[in-house]
Design a protein around this motif. Sequence first.
Motif, PDB file in Angstrom:
ATOM      1  N   GLN A 109      39.716 -80.076  21.871  1.00  0.00           N
ATOM      2  CA  GLN A 109      39.923 -79.551  23.221  1.00  0.00           C
ATOM      3  C   GLN A 109      39.603 -78.059  23.293  1.00  0.00           C
ATOM      4  OE1 GLN A 109      43.385 -81.259  25.448  1.00  0.00           O
ATOM      5  NE2 GLN A 109      43.859 -82.277  23.524  1.00  0.00           N
ATOM      6  N   ILE A 110      39.824 -77.343  22.204  1.00  0.00           N
ATOM      7  CA  ILE A 110      39.469 -75.920  22.182  1.00  0.00           C
ATOM      8  C   ILE A 110      37.950 -75.754  22.088  1.00  0.00           C
ATOM      9  CG2 ILE A 110      39.682 -73.760  20.901  1.00  0.00           C
ATOM     10  CD1 ILE A 110      42.450 -74.677  20.020  1.00  0.00           C
ATOM     11  N   MET A 113      35.912 -76.141  25.259  1.00  0.00           N
ATOM     12  CA  MET A 113      35.800 -74.949  26.078  1.00  0.00           C
ATOM     13  C   MET A 113      34.591 -74.111  25.650  1.00  0.00           C
ATOM     14  SD  MET A 113      37.264 -73.055  28.494  1.00  0.00           S
ATOM     15  CE  MET A 113      38.998 -73.484  28.564  1.00  0.00           C
ATOM     16  N   ALA A 129      37.498 -71.726  16.404  1.00  0.00           N
ATOM     17  CA  ALA A 129      38.762 -72.299  16.868  1.00  0.00           C
ATOM     18  C   ALA A 129      39.842 -72.193  15.795  1.00  0.00           C
ATOM     19  CB  ALA A 129      38.560 -73.753  17.284  1.00  0.00           C
ATOM     20  N   MET A 164      43.248 -71.587  23.499  1.00  0.00           N
ATOM     21  CA  MET A 164      42.212 -72.137  24.374  1.00  0.00           C
ATOM     22  C   MET A 164      41.791 -71.123  25.441  1.00  0.00           C
ATOM     23  SD  MET A 164      42.313 -75.742  26.496  1.00  0.00           S
ATOM     24  CE  MET A 164      42.872 -76.587  25.022  1.00  0.00           C
TER      25      MET A 164
END
Length: 614
Positions: A109-110, A113, A129, A164
């Motif tokens: 999910q990071i 981005m 990350a 994030m």
Amino acid sequence: MAVLEARHLSVDIPTEDGVIHAVRDVSFALEAGELFGIAGESGSGKSVLTQAILGLLPNAIVTGDVLFEGRNLLGLKPAELQSIRGSRIGMIFQDPMSSLHPYYTVGSQITEMIHAHEKVEKTVARRRAIDLLARVGISEADRRFDSFPHQFSGGMRQRVMIAMALILNPPLVIADEPTTALDVTVQAQIVALLDEMRRERGTTVVMITHDLGLLSSIADHVMVMYAGRRMELGPSSALFAAPAHPYTAGLLASSPANYEAGAELVPIPGRPPSLLDTPKGCVFAPRCASALPRCTTEAPPLRVFSDGLQSLCWLEGPPADAAASVAGIAKAPAADEIVVKVEGVRLTYGGGSLFNPGAGFEVLKGIDLELHRGETLGLVGESGCGKSTFARVLAGLIPMTHGKVSLLGRDLGSLDGRAWQAMRREVQLVFQNPFGALNPRRRVGAIIGDPYRIHSLASGTERKREVQRLMELVGLNPEHYNRFPAEFSGGQRQRIGIARALALNPSLIIYDEPVSALDVSIQAQVLNLMRSLQRDLDLTYLFISHDLAVVRHVCDRIAVMQAGQIVELADAETLYRAPQHPYTRTLLAASVTTPPRHPAAGRTLVSSNVVEVA
């Protein structure tokens, strides 16, 4: 030129009941590298304001101007806003669990981005990350990169959200209650990281929080909001030392840090007005101790003072001190009766045992503890140290791997199912999230009445009478028996949880972060309620919290937990004045408190203009 400037920003939200005037004529400006704090009670419009700036309220009617890097965000197309969100403006939301997708790893999910805004290889994105996860306090970041959100504690999930938001180094970061779920040491790490970004990269930070002590230690300027209005704005040092608006003074007076241990807190009386039809004149007048006759009929002027403060108020001088007294209330010593005795409690996840601990992950590593009748024992420590797990072992929700827990002299490990059900009447929990702990589809009367139903103690009219008695006892209107949880404020929902816990007159109530999600005025009301109930009903509390000011105020003794062990145990004042363990000293050093107030020496009125809000 300001990085972000809002001019006469108003937000109206149409609903079935009418139009909610969530934000009314708010203006402010932020310079590069500034940390700008926004404070106020729940429902004051803080989060709505920032969500409107980012275009996250599609059904709202937003008027005014919001200039970011010279562009009016309110006039941009959705695709243009999408390109700015994340890359130029980062957002840290308050509830990390609802913001993280449960089906994807935190690492993916990071990196999503990164890939959405940059063309980089997967290995490069992964390394970036992992590096940032380590910087925000995630241990073994390379391994935890592939973990799912449910495998993290609440504080660790919040750190993931912060990573994030920062991964693309945006020039502006909006943080909505970013440290609410974090303990003091991790909070200090996050504040240090944001401060580093400000100094090294010129990042501008907007921080929304109800933690006034935190704001006083890091913010350059602070805006205080109430009922959608900007009540006060100015330099942090002047605002916290000598607030010009009675509402700001009331918030500061509600903080436990300003009182001696055991003193009755002085919350702001009453409740905020309905945003459907706000009152004429000053919106704060019905709750204001310094209100003048004209406050209820005439719109207050915007007063500008020589030290930079701006106050929407008729008062020209300092407001009346809201705190009537800071003297402590003497409390009778705890009785000698031992309610809970914990001996050598260990808990291992993943198949380990006492003789082969390497086969699993040991969470609790030999806890020894006693709670006496009528006392409040505080339990503090960093997120993930085992506090909530230990509470669930005491409540019988998690079986221990080894050790002994005695409740009222009975060994809980020797009880069968029927005996356990009877014993659970003696232990009740009040959880951190007052809304998540209440079934949104059930009425409050049924929720509070569940203990009577489960244990076959009352039914029908008798149950309703008992539930309404409990509602009145905790300060809820008994006539609201048939309302749903969503129809109550955060503080009222926490009172519902307390009423449910009191139903069976338990010997022990475990409070797991009961006030961390509440603003200071509501927090003061709940803490006063807990103390009065303990005094009247001779209750015993285990109070888990990361807010050291609150723990010091309400607890008789404090146990400090680190990595599944109790490393220090002492009475509250002894622990604060002369901590023995290095870890305890680290926690105390990381905590922040609101600075003392003093008269506004040399402050003069520069201008005063009446502000009419449509």
